[in-house]
Design an enzyme around this catalytic site. Structure first.
Site, mmCIF file in Angstrom:
data_model
loop_
_atom_site.group_PDB
_atom_site.id
_atom_site.type_symbol
_atom_site.label_atom_id
_atom_site.label_comp_id
_atom_site.label_asym_id
_atom_site.label_seq_id
_atom_site.Cartn_x
_atom_site.Cartn_y
_atom_site.Cartn_z
ATOM 1 N N GLY A 93 1.054 5.908 -4.924
ATOM 2 C CA GLY A 93 -0.375 5.827 -5.275
ATOM 3 C C GLY A 93 -0.698 5.295 -6.658
ATOM 4 O O GLY A 93 -0.670 4.088 -6.886
ATOM 5 N N VAL A 143 3.388 2.377 -2.910
ATOM 6 C CA VAL A 143 4.378 3.414 -3.250
ATOM 7 C C VAL A 143 3.827 4.271 -4.381
ATOM 8 O O VAL A 143 3.469 3.756 -5.444
ATOM 9 C CB VAL A 143 5.728 2.799 -3.695
ATOM 10 C CG1 VAL A 143 6.732 3.897 -4.020
ATOM 11 C CG2 VAL A 143 6.279 1.873 -2.622
ATOM 12 N N GLY A 152 -12.764 3.035 3.949
ATOM 13 C CA GLY A 152 -12.506 4.479 4.047
ATOM 14 C C GLY A 152 -12.402 5.050 2.642
ATOM 15 O O GLY A 152 -12.996 4.522 1.688
ATOM 16 N N VAL A 173 -9.929 5.030 0.408
ATOM 17 C CA VAL A 173 -9.377 4.138 -0.629
ATOM 18 C C VAL A 173 -10.295 2.931 -0.847
ATOM 19 O O VAL A 173 -10.580 2.553 -1.993
ATOM 20 C CB VAL A 173 -7.938 3.700 -0.250
ATOM 21 C CG1 VAL A 173 -7.407 2.697 -1.259
ATOM 22 C CG2 VAL A 173 -7.016 4.912 -0.187
ATOM 23 N N GLY A 174 -10.807 2.344 0.245
ATOM 24 C CA GLY A 174 -11.712 1.197 0.115
ATOM 25 C C GLY A 174 -12.927 1.561 -0.725
ATOM 26 O O GLY A 174 -13.353 0.789 -1.601
ATOM 27 N N LEU A 201 -11.009 -5.348 3.341
ATOM 28 C CA LEU A 201 -10.790 -4.972 4.749
ATOM 29 C C LEU A 201 -10.661 -3.458 4.781
ATOM 30 O O LEU A 201 -9.614 -2.915 4.422
ATOM 31 C CB LEU A 201 -9.511 -5.626 5.283
ATOM 32 C CG LEU A 201 -9.467 -7.153 5.294
ATOM 33 C CD1 LEU A 201 -8.066 -7.650 5.666
ATOM 34 C CD2 LEU A 201 -10.498 -7.718 6.265
ATOM 35 N N GLY A 202 -11.723 -2.763 5.153
ATOM 36 C CA GLY A 202 -11.688 -1.295 5.244
ATOM 37 C C GLY A 202 -12.514 -0.657 4.138
ATOM 38 O O GLY A 202 -12.468 -1.108 2.982
ATOM 39 N N ILE A 240 0.900 5.657 -9.525
ATOM 40 C CA ILE A 240 1.997 5.417 -10.481
ATOM 41 C C ILE A 240 2.376 3.933 -10.436
ATOM 42 O O ILE A 240 2.679 3.411 -9.363
ATOM 43 C CB ILE A 240 3.246 6.259 -10.113
ATOM 44 C CG1 ILE A 240 2.900 7.744 -10.056
ATOM 45 C CG2 ILE A 240 4.377 5.996 -11.099
ATOM 46 C CD1 ILE A 240 4.087 8.636 -9.644
ATOM 47 N N LYS A 246 8.648 4.171 1.681
ATOM 48 C CA LYS A 246 8.479 3.889 0.254
ATOM 49 C C LYS A 246 9.836 3.599 -0.398
ATOM 50 O O LYS A 246 9.946 2.707 -1.245
ATOM 51 C CB LYS A 246 7.781 5.073 -0.420
ATOM 52 C CG LYS A 246 6.329 5.235 0.069
ATOM 53 C CD LYS A 246 5.748 6.575 -0.325
ATOM 54 C CE LYS A 246 4.306 6.712 0.145
ATOM 55 N NZ LYS A 246 3.799 8.090 0.050
HETATM 56 N N1 HSE Z 1 0.864 10.910 2.942
HETATM 57 C C1 HSE Z 1 1.290 10.507 1.644
HETATM 58 C C2 HSE Z 1 1.735 11.709 0.837
HETATM 59 C C3 HSE Z 1 0.229 9.792 0.848
HETATM 60 O O1 HSE Z 1 1.597 12.854 1.282
HETATM 61 O O2 HSE Z 1 2.219 11.496 -0.258
HETATM 62 C C4 HSE Z 1 0.071 8.354 1.229
HETATM 63 O O3 HSE Z 1 1.238 7.619 0.992
#
Ligand code: HSE
Length: 432
Positions: free
Chosen positions: A135, A133, A13, A15-16, A10-11, A137, A206
Site C-alpha cells: 500500500g 505491494v 471504489g 482507492v479510486g 478506471l474504478g 510503503i 506481493k
Molecule cells: N488484503 C490486503 C491485506 C490488502 O490485508 O494486507 C490489499 O493488498
C-alpha cells in the site's frame, strides 16, 4: 513541453475515491512538483448513481471503458478496478493507445506483469505499480531506484495486514484464530471471504513482485511456496513467547550463489528481529543488501489515502517523464535467468510441537531421529498433557536443509514414536 496532463480513472471504489481526493486536494503541490496542471478527465464506474466517498462532478463519470482507454485527450490511465481479466484487457488497450498506465493491482502484476511491462515498453509508455505491494510503503521505488546500486540478497516482508492483525490479536489477547477472524470480519478489517489473505495467497503475489524486482529475475507466483495461518493455535503462540519468538506470516525471498528461494509461511522470528515489532495491520519489508546491510521500511499496507499516496506518486513520476520526454525507458529487462534453489539448498531452522507416548525410551527414540539426519537441537521442552499418558515435546532444530527437515518430518510421522505432529514452523535465524 507538456502544458497539462489529463487522467482517466478506471474504478471509483475506496482507492479510486482516494485518488480523486488526493489529485483534487493536492493541486498546489502537484503543480509545484511536476510543473503543469494535472486533472481527472473521465472516471469509469459500474453504477452512475451510486453515492461516493469523494466529491466528483457527475459529468466526469462514464460506464463505458472505451471513453477512458480510447479518449485521445487522456494521457494517463489509472486502473483501480481490481480483478484480472477485465483489468488486463483495459490496460493493454490503454497501452496500445499510447497511454501511460498506473495500477494498484498485485494479482494482475504477479500473473501478467512481464507481458504488461513489455507491452508498455513496445508502446513507449510507462507502467508503474507502486501501490500493488504494501500500500503506502514506497517499496518498489526503493528496490528499483534507492537500492539500484546494491546487490540485494534477502527480502523479508510482512506484506499482508489482515494476517498480521489476526496474529497480533491472537497473541496479545490469547484468542483463537477463529475468534479473531470473526471479530475482524465484523469490524470490516477482514474480507467476507478471507481465503486469499489467511492462506497466504495475497502475500505470495506481493513476494513474486518483490523477488522479481529485487533479484532481477522473472519470478512467477507458482515459484512461491505458500502456507497460511489458519492452523496456528494459541498453544503455538504461547510456546513461541516462552522461546523468545514472535509468530509472523513472513514472505521470505533469499538469493545465494545466483539461486533463489521464495516462500510465504508462518515463521517464528526472534524477538530481536526488526520485523518482530511490526504489530496489528501494519506492513514492513526488511531488505539485506551486500553493501548497505540491513534496511527496513514500515507503514500502512492498505487504506484509502495510503494506497492513493503511492498511486499519485506514480502519477508524479509519469508526468515528470512526460515533461522530460523519457516515458517507457524505465523498464529494465531481468538481468538473470530464473534459477530456483532445490530443497537441499534451502537452509532453515524448524520448530516442532509433538505429542508422544509418555513412556521409557520415547525420548531417546525421538532424538535419535534428528541425530540420524545429522540435525542437532537448539531448544527442547517436555511436559505431560493431562493424565492420558501423552507428553508434549516442543523443540527447535539448529540450521539444516529443507530437504533434511522434510525427511525428518516424514520419519516422525511414520515411525510410531510420535502420536501426532501438532504443529511445525520455520524459524528465522538460519544461515544468512
Ligand atoms: N488484503 C490486503 C491485506 C490488502 O490485508 O494486507 C490489499 O493488498
Amino acid at each position: 513541453m507538456v502544458q497539462n496532463v489529463s487522467v482517466g480513472l478506471l474504478g471509483l471504489g475506496t482507492v479510486g475515491s482516494g485518488v480523486v481526493r488526493m489529485v483534487e486536494g493536492h493541486q498546489e503541490e502537484l503543480l509545484h512538483r511536476v510543473g503543469c496542471p494535472v486533472y481527472i478527465k473521465r472516471v469509469l464506474v459500474q453504477n452512475l448513481d451510486k453515492e461516493r466517498s469523494c466529491h466528483i462532478n457527475p459529468e466526469l463519470l462514464t460506464s463505458k471503458a472505451d471513453e477512458v482507454v480510447s479518449d485521445p485527450e487522456i494521457d494517463v490511465v489509472i486502473e483501480v478496478i481490481g480483478g484480472i481479466e477485465r483489468a488486463r484487457e483495459y490496460i493493454l488497450q490503454a497501452l496500445s493507445n499510447k497511454k501511460h498506465v498506473i495500477t494498484a493491482n498485485k494479482d494482475l502484476m504477479a500473473l501478467h506483469g512481464a507481458e504488461l511491462l513489455s507491452a508498455a515498453e513496445e508502446n513507449g509508455c510507462d507502467l508503474f505499480y507502486e501501490a500493488s505491494v504494501a500500500g503506502g510503503i514506497p517499496i518498489i521505488r526503493t528496490l528499483v531506484d534507492g537500492l539500484a546500486s546494491d546487490r540485494i540478497t534477502k527480502m523479508m516482508g510482512i506484506v499482508n495486514g489482515t494476517t498480521n492483525y489476526i496474529l497480533t490479536k491472537m497473541d496479545k489477547e490469547n484468542l483463537t484464530f477463529e475468534e479473531v477472524l470473526k471479530e475482524a470480519q465484523e469490524l470490516g478489517y477482514a474480507e467476507a471471504d478471507p481465503t486469499s489473505d489467511v492462506e497466504g495467497i495475497d502475500a505470495a503475489r506481493k513476494m513474486a513482485i518483490l523477488a522479481s524486482l529485487g533479484f532481477s529475475m522473472n519470478i512467477h507466483l507458482d515459484d512461491v511456496e505458500v502456507k497460511g495461518i489458519s492452523s496456528i493455535t494459541s498453544e503455538d503462540l504461547e510456546y513461541a513467547r516462552q522461546f523468545g519468538y514472535s509468530m509472523k506470516l513472513i514472505g521470505n525471498a533469499k538469493k545465494d550463489n545466483g539461486k533463489v528461494e521464495v516462500s510465504v509461511e508462518p515463521t517464528l522470528l526472534p524477538d530481536t528481529h526488526p520485523l518482530a515489532s511490526v504489530q496489528n495491520e501494519y506492513n514492513a519489508v526488511y531488505i539485506y543488501g551486500e553493501a548497505v546491510g540491513e534496511t527496513m521500511l514500515f507503514g500502512p499496507g492498505a487504506g484509502q489515502l495510503p494506497t492513493a499516496t503511492s498511486i499519485v506518486s506514480d502519477l508524479v513520476a509519469v508526468v515528470r517523464n512526460m515533461r522530460l520526454g523519457v516515458n517507457g525507458k524505465s523498464v529494465v529487462a531481468p538481468q538473470f535467468d530464473k534459477q530456483l534453489k532445490k530443497d537441499d539448498e534451502i537452509a532453515g531452522k524448524y520448530f516442532y510441537r509433538l505429542h508422544v507416548k509418555d513412556e521409557a525410551g520415547t525420548f531417546s527414540a525421538l532424538t535419535s531421529i534428528f541425530a540420524n539426519h545429522e540435525v542437532s537441537l537448539e531448544k527442547l521442552l517436555q511436559k505431560p498433557v493431562g493424565d492420558n499418558g501423552v507428553a508434549e515435546v516442543v523443540l527447535v532444530t539448529h540450521t539444516t536443509s529443507k530437504q533434511q527437515n522434510d525427511n525428518i518430518y516424514q520419519q516422525l510421522r511414520d515411525s510410531g514414536v510420535v502420536n501426532q505432529i501438532k504443529s511445525h514452523y520455520r524459524v528465522e535465524g538460519g544461515a544468512q
